[in-house]
Every structure is written in C-alpha cells, then in structure tokens.
Design a protein around this motif. Structure first.
Motif, mmCIF file in Angstrom:
data_model
loop_
_atom_site.group_PDB
_atom_site.id
_atom_site.type_symbol
_atom_site.label_atom_id
_atom_site.label_comp_id
_atom_site.label_asym_id
_atom_site.label_seq_id
_atom_site.Cartn_x
_atom_site.Cartn_y
_atom_site.Cartn_z
ATOM 1 N N SER A 161 29.282 35.642 28.519
ATOM 2 C CA SER A 161 30.762 37.032 29.239
ATOM 3 C C SER A 161 31.471 37.122 28.923
ATOM 4 O O SER A 161 32.649 35.361 30.081
ATOM 5 C CB SER A 161 29.975 37.983 30.570
ATOM 6 O OG SER A 161 29.949 36.481 31.443
ATOM 7 N N TRP A 162 32.323 37.860 28.577
ATOM 8 C CA TRP A 162 33.933 37.725 29.272
ATOM 9 C C TRP A 162 34.714 36.463 28.934
ATOM 10 O O TRP A 162 35.640 36.103 29.654
ATOM 11 C CB TRP A 162 34.064 38.338 30.619
ATOM 12 C CG TRP A 162 34.149 39.262 30.915
ATOM 13 C CD1 TRP A 162 32.901 40.251 30.046
ATOM 14 C CD2 TRP A 162 34.010 40.722 32.383
ATOM 15 N NE1 TRP A 162 32.136 41.371 31.246
ATOM 16 C CE2 TRP A 162 33.116 41.713 32.373
ATOM 17 C CE3 TRP A 162 34.936 40.177 32.891
ATOM 18 C CZ2 TRP A 162 33.330 42.544 33.020
ATOM 19 C CZ3 TRP A 162 34.965 40.956 33.918
ATOM 20 C CH2 TRP A 162 34.677 42.550 34.142
ATOM 21 N N ASN A 170 42.837 37.135 23.549
ATOM 22 C CA ASN A 170 41.493 37.571 24.828
ATOM 23 C C ASN A 170 42.124 37.913 25.393
ATOM 24 O O ASN A 170 43.329 37.954 25.582
ATOM 25 C CB ASN A 170 41.033 35.963 25.250
ATOM 26 C CG ASN A 170 41.727 35.261 25.713
ATOM 27 O OD1 ASN A 170 42.621 35.257 26.878
ATOM 28 N ND2 ASN A 170 41.731 34.204 24.451
ATOM 29 N N PRO A 195 33.991 36.645 34.440
ATOM 30 C CA PRO A 195 34.640 35.927 33.141
ATOM 31 C C PRO A 195 34.840 35.028 33.048
ATOM 32 O O PRO A 195 34.040 33.992 34.041
ATOM 33 C CB PRO A 195 36.252 36.011 34.891
ATOM 34 C CG PRO A 195 36.087 37.472 35.186
ATOM 35 C CD PRO A 195 34.816 36.841 36.025
ATOM 36 N N SER A 220 28.181 31.448 32.432
ATOM 37 C CA SER A 220 29.179 32.047 33.003
ATOM 38 C C SER A 220 30.067 31.268 34.023
ATOM 39 O O SER A 220 29.015 31.147 34.323
ATOM 40 C CB SER A 220 29.168 33.356 32.759
ATOM 41 O OG SER A 220 28.253 33.870 33.931
ATOM 42 N N TRP A 227 36.998 44.112 35.707
ATOM 43 C CA TRP A 227 38.249 44.232 35.234
ATOM 44 C C TRP A 227 39.545 44.449 35.570
ATOM 45 O O TRP A 227 40.711 43.000 35.849
ATOM 46 C CB TRP A 227 38.543 45.057 33.890
ATOM 47 C CG TRP A 227 37.719 44.976 32.949
ATOM 48 C CD1 TRP A 227 35.916 45.256 32.490
ATOM 49 C CD2 TRP A 227 37.138 43.339 31.988
ATOM 50 N NE1 TRP A 227 35.867 44.476 31.391
ATOM 51 C CE2 TRP A 227 36.423 43.858 30.789
ATOM 52 C CE3 TRP A 227 37.987 42.567 31.849
ATOM 53 C CZ2 TRP A 227 35.547 42.620 30.100
ATOM 54 C CZ3 TRP A 227 37.875 41.598 30.966
ATOM 55 C CH2 TRP A 227 36.366 41.437 29.962
#
Length: 304
Positions: A161-162, A170, A195, A220, A227
């Motif tokens: 993820s992220w 990015n 993140p 992750s 965010w």
C-alpha cells in the motif's frame, strides 16, 4: 538473505518502476538478476514469456509490472485489465506449464495492492478477509491474484500500500514539489492506510525469494496515517533535513472536497502478522521509513 547460498537466478518483470528500481538497488550478492521491462519482455504476449523462460531458466520470477494509474484506469479499463489480469494469467499459466515439464521448478512472486478491499472495515485487513474492490484498478489486480491462485497455487502474492521511494513519481515527491511551489495545500484526511517505503517491500520480497512461501501475504510499513497526516509528516521531516526552505499551511480536506474518478478505500490498513512471522522480524514504522527515504533523497540531490 544468506550470501553464501548457491546463486539464485531471478527474472524481474517491470524493472523500470519504483519497485523494480528498488529491487535492483537492494539485490543480494548471491542473486543473479535478469531485469526486464516491457520493451524486452511483454508478458501480455504468451510466446514472449515462453521464450524468456527457456533463455533465462530462472529459479524465481518477481512480477513488479503493473498498471498503477488508479484514476486513469476508470476510463482505460481494457488496458488496466490487460496488464494487471490477462498478462498475469499468461505468466501464471507459463510458470505452471514449465513446472510440470522441467526438473527445476520456478517460484513466482507477484505484487498486488490494498485496493482489493472496499475500505469498510475499521480493523486491519487480514490476507484471508473478503475482497471487494471499488474501482477498475483494484478489480483488475484482484483478477490477477485469482489467476495466479487458479493456475499457479505454489506462487506467493504480496499486497502492499501507498508506495513511495526516491525513484519515479509518488506522493512524497509530489508533496515536496508542491510545498516548494505553493503557500498552502489541501490534503484528504478521510482515507486512512499505511505509507510504505518501497525499500521495505523490496527487502521483504528478497526474503521471500529465499523462503518461497505460498499464498497471499501483506507487506506495508507499520502504523497508520491519513493522507493529511502523511503530508504533515513529510513537511516536518523534510524541513528538519533542510529539503524545504519554508513551511506551508496544510488543510485537511473531506473526500468530497477532492473528487477523483476512482473511488478509494476509506480504510486500507493491512494485518501483517503472517508476513512478520514468515520474516522473523517486525516491519518498520512508516515514519522511520519516511525519514530514511528523505535522507537518501537528500544525498542523491547533493550528489547530483
């Protein structure tokens, strides 16, 4: 990875992306890495896969290729499905066929996404939890996962993820650019996830290359953030390192204030306990990883 082991030959698909670049940068000494991009190996063409396997004869394949333009996928569903599903199906079928006929079996390691979930939970998603993608991108990635499970059940699939890194485009690099250009920013606060520094994922994948676990795993960085939280942390850490010469006001936005073509999971934190058990260590916290990535970015900037 034990560098005294017999060399492992790894065929990397998708070498030019963030993850492909990070995998090349972190490649262990006992790995012979054959890095390919779409120009040298297009897995949407089954014949090219067969030729590559015969020529390379790898022990392991890492599929880091993907259609990752989440919003564009909504109006480009055919291409997203071709890359994230049909090409992966070709790969899984080719590996399965190879493993039936050759003495040396190939271990396939595939990368997927938290977007296979709908975001309605309030506790971390386990690998076995029900999938329910909300957009074309997530649906195409889930279809790829199912193709691997159907044709090559000995494979490993790692959802992440992220992702961000010093490579490619990015969220972190976009925020740094916008913070340098603008006086204020608005960032969505209602979408929560983890993140993940691409280095964390790359190092996990290299461990999996050695261990060859089967099934679906989650990888992750630990911890959770919106965010908005992520953007605030980027500014704080980058300012402390001297990567920014001013601070800007960052405003939390509701999702409807920042409409996008694709619907995103409101909550996509993943349960990583099975991965940590497999690795034998705890994955790092996202804030520690962010700091290390920014230090690396600063060193690159100085070098340039």
């Amino acid at each position: 990875m034990n560098n005294n082991d017999v060399p492992i030959k790894v065929l990397l698909i998708g070498a030019n992306g963030q993850l492909g670049s990070e995998l090349q940068a972190t490649c262990p000494e006992n790995v012979v890495l054959v890095a390919t991009d779409r120009n040298t190996l297009d897995i949407s063409q089954a014949a090219q896969i067969s030729t590559a396997l015969a020529e390379c004869q790898p022990n392991v394949i890492i599929n880091a290729a993907a259609y990752t333009a989440v919003d564009k996928a909504e109006s480009d569903a055919q291409n997203a499905d071709a890359i994230n599903h049909l090409a992966v199906k070709n790969l899984a079928q080719a590996v399965a066929e190879w493993n039936k006929t050759q003495q040396q079996a190939i271990y396939l390691l595939h990368v997927s996404t938290d977007f296979v979930f709908d975001g309605q939970q309030s506790t971390p998603y386990a690998p076995t939890d029900t999938t329910n993608p909300q957009g074309v991108y997530g649906a195409s990635k889930l279809a790829g996962e199912k193709a691997i499970q159907a044709y090559c059940p000995s494979a490993g699939t790692v959802r992440t993820s992220w992702l961000y890194s010093v490579y490619g485009n990015n969220f972190v690099k976009t925020m740094l650019r916008l913070m340098a250009e603008r006086d204020a920013l608005g960032v969505v606060v209602e979408q929560v996830g983890s993140p993940t520094w691409t280095r964390t994922l790359a190092e996990t994948l290299w461990q999996f290359v050695e261990q060859k676990p089967q099934g679906v795993f989650h990888c992750s960085d630990n911890g959770v953030a919106s965010w908005y939280d992520f953007a605030v942390a980027i500014q704080e850490e980058a300012s402390a390192l001297g990567l920014l010469n001013k601070t800007v006001a960052i405003t939390p936005l509701r999702t409807e204030q920042y409409p996008t073509p694709a619907r995103r999971p409101a909550y996509s934190v993943m349960d990583k306990r099975s991965t940590e058990q497999q690795l034998g260590y705890t994955l790092p916290h996202w804030r520690d990883s962010l700091r290390k990535m920014l230090i690396e970015l600063k060193q690159q900037t100085i070098t340039l």
